[in-house]
Design an enzyme around this catalytic site. Structure first.
Site, PDB file in Angstrom:
ATOM      1  N   ASP A 152       0.846  -1.191   0.000  1.00  0.00           N
ATOM      2  CA  ASP A 152       0.000   0.000   0.000  1.00  0.00           C
ATOM      3  C   ASP A 152       0.882   1.242   0.000  1.00  0.00           C
ATOM      4  O   ASP A 152       1.985   1.210  -0.538  1.00  0.00           O
ATOM      5  CB  ASP A 152      -0.931  -0.041   1.227  1.00  0.00           C
ATOM      6  N   HIS A 224      -4.047   6.364   2.904  1.00  0.00           N
ATOM      7  CA  HIS A 224      -4.675   5.108   2.494  1.00  0.00           C
ATOM      8  C   HIS A 224      -4.057   3.910   3.206  1.00  0.00           C
ATOM      9  O   HIS A 224      -4.766   3.027   3.708  1.00  0.00           O
ATOM     10  CB  HIS A 224      -4.520   4.977   0.978  1.00  0.00           C
ATOM     11  N   SER A 561     -11.082  -0.746  -1.220  1.00  0.00           N
ATOM     12  CA  SER A 561      -9.854  -0.683  -0.417  1.00  0.00           C
ATOM     13  C   SER A 561     -10.136  -0.910   1.055  1.00  0.00           C
ATOM     14  O   SER A 561      -9.303  -1.437   1.789  1.00  0.00           O
ATOM     15  CB  SER A 561      -9.186   0.686  -0.578  1.00  0.00           C
TER      16      SER A 561
END
Length: 773
Positions: A152, A224, A561
């Site tokens: 990620d 994220h 996600s």
């Protein structure tokens, strides 16, 4: 002396000839040369890896002319489990390499995109914040000492979700490291590893990437990665909230697991953030480091398996017993938009949970519309003038741009002090609130477009705002068009629980059919992915806008996600509870125990409409963790099953041997792809009748299972035998399913088969006619 006319003509001719006939410099691009699998054995050393790197250099030397040029050309050597390298090559060089018999595939270094306090309660791991004794949380010791990792944007290591108080020594099997940087990044007994991979990104981005000051660190400057890793395995954090909303105890799916980050995603280049060369390097290292579960909330367009870095890396991971979970993508509700479709990957769609952050829009005519937002309250408790963004547009702005509240389209003289009504789509939702703020608006109503339907996402807007459904948006526009002086008010956001119906599919969640192999249903499962609260990076604002100086330790985010690490966290619990379960058994346990009904007892709805959702949206259904720990029966798959699957698709035996690292494998003489032992059954085209087989393995107590069929109109479905008796754990039995058309003209339709012993319900959807086009 000046030359004569003839000399000048000759000179010009020579110049023109040299311009048109001089050898052009061929453009080099970054390619991945995939050579298959390594078989180093358990005692491999750095010297072994160095020898592999040397063979890669010599391999490239024969194409670029010298050993030094080969060393310069190679970006990565994959030396541990994946055999291959990434290198800067000319197109002709890449094409020549691809002709070799010892090469599986050569493909461009492609880019990929990045695709909580209550969600575990919604899935009954908790009940009103209390964890009951029969919860998978307790049974699996909260994932204690299982090692979970993700690929990620890195992590914010100072987040309270990654503190290590009360944890014992790091498991001795861990071989990873914490890469040093100049930001003060530190690992601990919770966050046990951090690596970053950027060479593939830099090869694609070019010299501009050198100005990026955040490249050489695993620290998360996007948010994220921190969000997904804490959803995956963040520890218990009491009092987590977002601007005071959603207050509760944040935790990951495996809160006592150890976690690691492999940073492969960076600032977008041409819309892409994560590149295959880096992804494959991270896979190669993560396998070697000793992770148990890998979560990837990223993906790109579906592609053939040997040209797909995620498919290649994940296969090598499952060969070593590592379960790989990937997001399905955020390109819904368009059909055939699902990513990460390899059958050895568990692919996750996104749906809602029963919590909403309600921000009510109230009109002067008495109409009230329930919207969603995390924004602050309006400055005064009074009705404000409303204005359509088209009416507020600058003279030189187009109607199409203005209605979307694009930057540079709204006239401050018209919007100041009013509530601006914008249409969702094209530009970021929060960016529209920036446009409204800079125009001096008092608030914003964001109306969903038709594709977004009923999907509401709580964003940290920059001024009082509310996002409302498509249907309610039509009513607001109607009011604006029929009223001389429209007035309205946006109420303060409130957290509401036990919302019904829930779950329903998020409109953004990517859908099947599987465009690469339509015989395999994708996505596999759905899980909460809308308005999920989890950790965030304090190196960036919640809006990702430079002028926004706010910093928050937790934030809501939405996407597949977010749903992906929910499932990966549960996979970590199952691995802790059942260390002998293979990745295929874990996947089957999650899929066959899923639910397709919402909390009203009715079939799940699709977020972009009031229609029922289908398996093309949710796969097997919504995950139920407590049921997954005791599924009764499972559909297991061996490595040979996957290789047979590849044979059916036309991959040749030489490629498959290199891919798998086996020298003895042979493609079977006869094999039917419909017999592939997947937990779902998909028949893309049905002419007359067809039969297929599946095999079930007992992973529970002895029992007798009876089949129950859901047969859609126009078809006949039978199963033989319809009773299976299991006497011991590990016993396998097969059944034959026959499907026949009884009424011509049947379109795509959905049925199912459930095996039950009275305690367990082992359910598989049957999809018939899901052909492309």
């Amino acid at each position: 002396m000046w030359p004569g006319k003839h000399s000048i003509f000759l000179l010009l001719s020579l110049i023109l000839f040299s311009l048109f006939h001089a050898p052009a410099f061929a453009i080099k691009k970054s390619y991945i040369v995939y050579l298959g699998s390594h078989n180093h054995g358990e005692e491999a050393t750095d010297a072994d890896f160095d020898r592999v790197r040397e063979t890669h250099h010599k391999f490239v030397q024969s194409y670029v002319g010298s050993y030094e040029k080969a060393k310069e050309a190679i970006i990565y050597s994959y030396t541990r489990h994946i055999n291959g390298f990434a290198a800067m090559l000319e197109e002709e060089e890449a094409a020549n390499i691809a002709k070799r018999s010892d090469v599986v595939s050569v493909f461009l270094n492609k880019g990929r995109k990045l695709h909580t306090t209550h969600s575990w309660d919604f899935m009954t791991l908790e009940r009103n914040g209390v964890i009951p004794p029969d919860s998978l949380f307790r049974k699996a010791r909260y994932g204690e000492d299982t090692i979970l990792a993700h690929l990620d944007t890195g992590v914010w290591p100072e987040s309270p979700s990654f503190r290590d108080e009360g944890l014992g020594p790091i498991p001795s099997r861990w071989k990873g490291t914490c890469q040093k940087d100049n930001t003060g990044f530190r690992c601990n007994r919770k966050l046990i590893g951090a690596r970053y991979f950027n060479k593939g990104y830099m090869a694609f981005a070019g010299p501009e990437a050198m100005h990026n000051t955040t490249l050489n660190t695993a620290r998360d400057y996007e948010g994220h990665g921190s969000h997904t890793l804490s959803t995956l395995g963040g520890r218990f954090v009491v009092g987590a909230n977002v601007f005071g909303l959603g207050n509760g105890t944040a935790k990951g799916g495996s809160p006592k697991a150890r976690v690691a980050t492999y940073k492969v995603c960076w600032d977008p280049v041409e819309g892409d953030e994560c590149f295959d060369a880096d992804i494959m390097a991270a896979f190669d290292m993560a396998i070697d480091d000793g992770v148990d579960v890998l979560s990837l909330s990223l993906g790109g367009p579906p592609m053939y398996y040997f040209d797909d870095g995620i498919a290649i890396g994940s296969f090598h991971a499952i060969q070593k017993g590592i379960t790989v979970i990937c997001s399905a993508g955020n390109s819904g509700p368009m059909p055939e938009s699902v990513s990460n479709v390899a059958p050895w990957i568990l692919t996750v769609a996104a749906s809602t949970l029963d919590r909403e952050f309600d921000t009510v829009v109230q009109l002067q005519n008495g109409r009230r519309f329930k919207g969603s937002s995390l924004s602050k309250a309006m400055p005064e408790d009074k009705l404000y003038p409303l204005i359509n963004a088209v009416q507020a547009k600058l003279a030189n702005a187009s109607v199409d741009d203005a209605i979307l509240c694009k930057i540079g389209t709204i006239d401050p003289e018209k919007a100041k002090g009013k509530i601006l009504v914008c249409l969702r789509g094209v530009t970021a939702r929060v960016e529209k609130s920036l446009v409204a703020l800079e125009a001096g608006a008092a608030g914003m109503i964001l109306c969903n477009d038709q594709l977004s339907g009923d999907e509401l996402i709580a964003d940290p807007h920059l001024l009082p705002a509310s996002q409302i459904t498509y249907k309610d948006g039509l009513a607001v526009y109607s009011y604006l068009n029929s009223t001389k002086n429209p007035l309205g008010y946006i109420r303060r956001p409130e957290t509401n629980l036990q919302i019904k119906p829930a779950p329903f599919m998020a409109a953004f969640s990517s859908r099947g059919p599987n465009p690469v192999t339509p015989e395999i249903l994708k996505p596999d499962i759905t899980a909460p992915g809308v308005n999920i609260i989890a950790a965030y990076s304090e190196g960036i604002s919640p809006t990702d806008m430079g002028f926004d100086k706010r910093r928050v330790p937790f934030i809501t985010m939405s996407g597949t996600s977010m749903s992906c690490p929910h499932v990966a966290g549960i996979a970590g619990l199952l691995k802790t509870l059942h260390p002998d379960w293979s990745p295929a058994v874990i996947r089957s346990a999650i899929m066959t125990t899923a639910r397709t009904r919402d909390n009203t007892g009715k079939p799940m709805l699709d977020g972009d409409s009031d229609d029922k959702a289908t398996p093309f949206a949710y796969g097997s259904g919504h995950m139920r963790p407590n049921q997954a720990m005791d599924p009764g029966l499972v559909y297991d798959l061996t490595i040979n099953d996957y290789l047979n699957f590849l044979c059916v698709l036309g991959y040749n035996q030489t490629q498959i041997k290199l891919f798998s690292g086996t020298t003895t494998y042979r493609c079977p003489d006869i094999i039917n792809i419909l017999d592939f032992n997947y937990p779902t059954i998909t028949i893309p085209e049905l002419y007359g009748s067809v039969s297929l087989t599946r095999r079930l393995k007992n992973v529970g107590s002895p029992g007798t299972y009876t089949a129950r069929l859901h047969v859609p109109p126009g078809l006949s479905i039978s199963v033989e035998p319809n009773v299976l008796k299991f006497d011991k754990i590990g016993e396998e039995k097969s059944f034959k399913l026959s499907v026949e058309i009884t009424k011509p003209g049947v379109a795509t339709t959905f049925g199912g088969i459930t095996w039950s012993d009275g305690k367990h319900q082992v359910r598989s959807p049957i999809v018939i006619g899901g052909v492309r086009g």
